[in-house]
Structures are given as C-alpha cells and as structure tokens.
Design a protein around this motif. Sequence first.
Motif, PDB file in Angstrom:
ATOM      1  N   UNK A  83       0.834  -1.205   0.000  1.00 45.99           N
ATOM      2  CA  UNK A  83       0.000   0.000   0.000  1.00 45.99           C
ATOM      3  C   UNK A  83       0.867   1.251   0.000  1.00 45.99           C
ATOM      4  N   UNK A  84       1.950   1.218   0.788  1.00 45.37           N
ATOM      5  CA  UNK A  84       2.863   2.372   0.820  1.00 45.37           C
ATOM      6  C   UNK A  84       3.524   2.579  -0.532  1.00 45.37           C
ATOM      7  N   UNK A  85       3.930   1.467  -1.153  1.00 46.22           N
ATOM      8  CA  UNK A  85       4.527   1.571  -2.484  1.00 46.22           C
ATOM      9  C   UNK A  85       3.529   2.129  -3.492  1.00 46.22           C
ATOM     10  N   UNK A  86       2.277   1.670  -3.377  1.00 51.35           N
ATOM     11  CA  UNK A  86       1.229   2.142  -4.276  1.00 51.35           C
ATOM     12  C   UNK A  86       0.999   3.639  -4.099  1.00 51.35           C
ATOM     13  N   UNK A  87       0.962   4.095  -2.836  1.00 53.22           N
ATOM     14  CA  UNK A  87       0.792   5.525  -2.568  1.00 53.22           C
ATOM     15  C   UNK A  87       1.976   6.320  -3.113  1.00 53.22           C
ATOM     16  N   UNK A  88       3.170   5.734  -2.971  1.00 52.75           N
ATOM     17  CA  UNK A  88       4.366   6.412  -3.472  1.00 52.75           C
ATOM     18  C   UNK A  88       4.300   6.571  -4.985  1.00 52.75           C
ATOM     19  N   UNK A  89       3.830   5.513  -5.666  1.00 48.48           N
ATOM     20  CA  UNK A  89       3.691   5.580  -7.131  1.00 48.48           C
ATOM     21  C   UNK A  89       2.674   6.642  -7.528  1.00 48.48           C
TER      22      UNK A  89
END
Length: 330
Positions: A135-141
């Motif tokens: 989820x954090x990676x997705x938000x970062x993207x």
Amino acid sequence: PNYAFVFDQNGTCIFHPEAEKNGKNIFDFTSLNPSDTLITNKSGFNETVALSEYLQLDVIRFVKPLKLEGINWYVCINFPKMIADENVNKVKQHASAIYLITTFILVFIFYLFNRANRKEYLEKEALVADKNNLLLENEKVHKENALIQLQQLKEQINPHFLFNTLNSLYMLIDVDAPKAKKFTLNLSKIYRYLIDPPQENIVPLSDELSFIEQYIFLQMTRFNQELQFSIEIEDDSGLIKNIPYLSLQICIENVIKHNLATIASPLKSRIIVKKDAVFIINNLQKKTSTEQSNNFGLKYLQSIYNYYSKKDFKTFEENGEFICILPLIE
C-alpha cells in the motif's frame, strides 16, 4: 479395558475413546451428573460405581479436576468393577498414574496447539506487513505520478500563459498605465505561486482562492466583457480545508479553452465553496472545434484524489451547464 475421557465444566466432551462422542455433552450419554464434579473430600476426586456406556459393564469411576492455565476441565478414569474388587488400592494407584499421564499428554497437546497458533499469528503478521508495504509503495507511485503530471502541467501552462499575458500587458501600457501596473503585480504573484509548489500537492482552499482571483483578473483584462466570474462562499468551514494545488486554475482554464465567449453571449463561471467540496459551474457554449487536449490537468487532479482516497471528484453536464466538483481534503 480401562479407559478415560476428558470434559469441561459445562459437560462438553473434549476427548473420548469413541471419537463420535467428542463435542457432545457427557451428562447426556453417561450416568455422570453435574454434582459429580463437586469435589468435597480430601482425596481430591470423586469415586462412584456406574454402568459404563463404553464397556457395557459396571465400572468404578474416578472424577478429578484437571486444571490448566485459564481452563477448568475434568478427567474421568474408568475401571471394570470386577478388577477393582480384587485390588482397590492397586486400581487407585493406577488411577493416579493415568491421571498424571493424561495431564502430561494434554499439556503437550496444548504446547503443540499454542506453537501452531503462534506460527499462524506470525505468518499473518508477515502478510499484513507485506500488504502495508504494498500500500505504501502504491501511494508512493500515485504521488510520483502526480508530481510528474504537475510538472508536465506547469510546462504546458507557463509558455502559453506567459505569451498571452505579456501580449495583454503590452497593449495595456499605453491605454491604461495604472491597470498595467496592477496587471504586472498580479502576474508576478501568479508566477511566485507557480514556481513554489507544495510538497504534498495540496494547499489550503483560501490560498487557492487568492491565486485564482489574481488569475481571473488577468483573464478579465484579456477578454474584458466576454467573461463573467463570481466566487460564492456558502460555508466558511470549507476555507480551512485543502484542495489540490492549481485545481481551480485547471478548471477555469478548461472553461475558457472549450467554450465560446462574446460580449453578446458572455461565458459565465461560478466558483461555489461548500462545506466538503468546491463546485465550478459554467454555461455551456461549446466551440465547434477545440485544440487537441491531452487532459494533463484532469489526470493530475484524479491522481491527487486517488492518493488521498477521495472518490467523489467528478465532471458532468446538466441543464445546459458544465459542472466540476472538487472534494475538499481534511
């Protein structure tokens, strides 16, 4: 022929040699009563003679509490009466041994059960951690995409906007010098706002309204009576909430870009501030042909709202008007 079974304080059978009896109430299929679990003597167990439902013969029953951590169970050890009559003391000695062995087995089962539960818990924790990381990676993207689109948007706005505003300023200097000074001041404020974007891509609505007022002044100078703008504050609480950076400018620019504006039929735009959203409404006067658009502005706004989990950003046509709803972000 000796056997034992274990049950809890409610009578639910935990273990029985006949597997189909596990989970059933021992008070229903044996001669035991709840009173048999009340230990009143010093020996620590109750001793009774009863007909065994398992062996179908008389047995001596020893009922003894089996207390584990946080659990109150009972173990019932059964011996055929004919053997017990021969050597009661020996039977009692065996009963104690069976009790100890049964206790050890149950403790060992609990150890294995707790170990399996611990392993399952750790695996679930690892899955949750992996999910959170995704989820954090997705938000970062999402955030990186928004920054890229913002940069593309600024690169698209700046040359086109600067050319038009400087051309308007050039024509104003000889016609209306005081207005030209005000025009220049607003232009400098606009570019100061454009070259210093916020890190999180959102700004207080009050800041965005100040910026759009300066932007509208420049547009009104260019188009004079062809454009009509109004800002209506229906709920002051919305002013302290946040909105995507440049969102109002994107919407107003799209209004001007895609609609005709004349003195006889001016293009009218309203910015309405509500408690949880800003509405931008304009009368539809579509151009027959418009410049090709890559929709950077709307893609940027959608990306920001996705990042902040806002699902009610929308644009639509209704009753001869074009309406854009910009949700406010707490």
